[in-house]
Design an enzyme around this catalytic site. Structure first.
Site, PDB file in Angstrom:
ATOM      1  N   GLY A 107      43.117   4.750  14.490  1.00 61.03           N
ATOM      2  CA  GLY A 107      43.533   5.377  15.735  1.00 61.03           C
ATOM      3  C   GLY A 107      42.602   5.012  16.877  1.00 61.03           C
ATOM      4  O   GLY A 107      41.609   4.301  16.705  1.00 61.03           O
ATOM      5  N   LYS A 136      42.691  12.614   9.453  1.00 67.73           N
ATOM      6  CA  LYS A 136      42.295  12.023  10.735  1.00 67.73           C
ATOM      7  C   LYS A 136      40.825  12.347  10.972  1.00 67.73           C
ATOM      8  O   LYS A 136      40.428  13.513  10.961  1.00 67.73           O
ATOM      9  CB  LYS A 136      43.175  12.612  11.843  1.00 67.73           C
ATOM     10  CG  LYS A 136      43.185  11.845  13.139  1.00 67.73           C
ATOM     11  CD  LYS A 136      44.259  12.429  14.060  1.00 67.73           C
ATOM     12  CE  LYS A 136      44.415  11.627  15.337  1.00 67.73           C
ATOM     13  NZ  LYS A 136      45.487  12.210  16.195  1.00 67.73           N
ATOM     14  N   VAL A 188      44.663   4.415   6.083  1.00 68.54           N
ATOM     15  CA  VAL A 188      46.085   4.362   6.450  1.00 68.54           C
ATOM     16  C   VAL A 188      46.271   3.639   7.779  1.00 68.54           C
ATOM     17  O   VAL A 188      47.164   2.802   7.934  1.00 68.54           O
ATOM     18  CB  VAL A 188      46.678   5.780   6.529  1.00 68.54           C
ATOM     19  CG1 VAL A 188      48.137   5.731   6.974  1.00 68.54           C
ATOM     20  CG2 VAL A 188      46.556   6.486   5.184  1.00 68.54           C
ATOM     21  N   ASP A 234      54.085  10.531  22.795  1.00 64.75           N
ATOM     22  CA  ASP A 234      53.735   9.254  22.148  1.00 64.75           C
ATOM     23  C   ASP A 234      54.710   8.964  21.001  1.00 64.75           C
ATOM     24  O   ASP A 234      54.290   8.586  19.909  1.00 64.75           O
ATOM     25  CB  ASP A 234      52.293   9.291  21.634  1.00 64.75           C
ATOM     26  CG  ASP A 234      51.744   7.889  21.357  1.00 64.75           C
ATOM     27  OD1 ASP A 234      52.322   6.911  21.887  1.00 64.75           O
ATOM     28  OD2 ASP A 234      50.741   7.774  20.619  1.00 64.75           O
TER      29      ASP A 234
END
Length: 267
Positions: free
Chosen positions: A106, A126, A103, A220
């Site tokens: 990071g 993640k 996706v 963020d």
């Protein structure tokens, strides 16, 4: 002519797979003629032959896939798994999780689109390498990210699923939002009507007010971290920099994404 076209098309198709593009979107992109879809199919079939993969032996994720989409599905999973370390693949297999795609990438590790084989449900996962966490001294922040997401419940926040650790990685699983993020929508649409902007703004203010009432600051908020669900509503995601503050407590760390910071903060 076809011999010179095929390698170029193959390279484009592989890049689109790595970007997480669906078969239908690729077909639309190459729809310069009625023969575009067969060209893409031939590229996929050649890839499977080169990899020694038998399409009939690889079950599709959905019975609704036609033969071309089935081949695309196989090709996507094969290419995406190349970009994941063997140790990570083994840890995910042990947790009965199958990689479907990538996706995003990071700052610490990738965010994967995965299938939970137990629930037969798709999630975003993640992946955080422990070595990188220790190197950057961000263990406390990772724990706080999970802790905050466990305590929040709001219709415009991406829901936390399971979280666990393997030998080399920490894993944080969240609901998968199949309609991408606000930045991708903005780039593809070029123009978003005013009523839709008002709705997005109201939903974002609602979720930020909710978090601030709980003493949580996200730190963020950007278009890439605002996802869209299947009904077109916002889902605030990525609490990797978030903090839970007591009344009167302040956070002084300069953090966030450089491109979204004011010039006075970066000079």
């Amino acid at each position: 002519m076809r011999r010179t076209l095929q390698p170029t098309l193959a390279a484009q198709v592989v890049q689109l797979i790595q970007d997480g593009t669906s078969m239908r979107a690729v077909a639309r992109r190459f729809a310069v003629s009625d023969n575009a879809r067969p060209h893409v199919a031939r590229v996929c079939q050649q890839f499977l032959q080169d990899e020694g993969i038998e399409a009939m032996d690889w079950p599709a994720h959905s019975p609704d896939l036609n033969p071309i989409e089935h081949i695309w599905d196989i090709m996507s999973r094969t290419i995406n798994q190349r970009h994941v370390a063997p140790q990570t693949l083994q840890e995910l297999e042990d947790a009965l999780v199958q990689i479907l795609g990538c996706v995003a990438k990071g700052s610490l590790g990738p965010v994967l689109k995965v299938l939970n084989c137990t629930e037969q449900k798709i999630f975003a996962l993640k992946v955080l390498p422990k070595g990188e966490i220790l190197r950057r001294n961000t263990l406390k922040q990772c724990k706080e990210e999970v802790s905050i997401q466990r305590q929040v419940k709001h219709p415009f926040i991406q829901c936390l699923g399971e979280s666990w650790q393997g030998q080399r990685h920490l894993f944080i699983m969240c609901n998968y939002c199949s309609y991408g993020d606000l930045y991708s929508l903005w780039m593809s649409a070029k123009h978003i009507d005013e009523d839709t902007i008002r709705l997005f703004a109201a939903e974002l203010v609602s979720v930020l007010a909710y978090l601030h009432d709980l003493g949580i600051i996200h730190r963020d908020v950007k278009m890439e971290n605002i996802l869209l669900d299947e009904r077109g509503h916002l889902k605030l995601s990525d609490f990797g920099l978030s903090r839970h503050l007591a009344i009167g407590e302040r956070a002084c760390t300069i953090c966030g994404t450089l491109h979204y910071m004011g010039k006075e903060r970066t000079d």
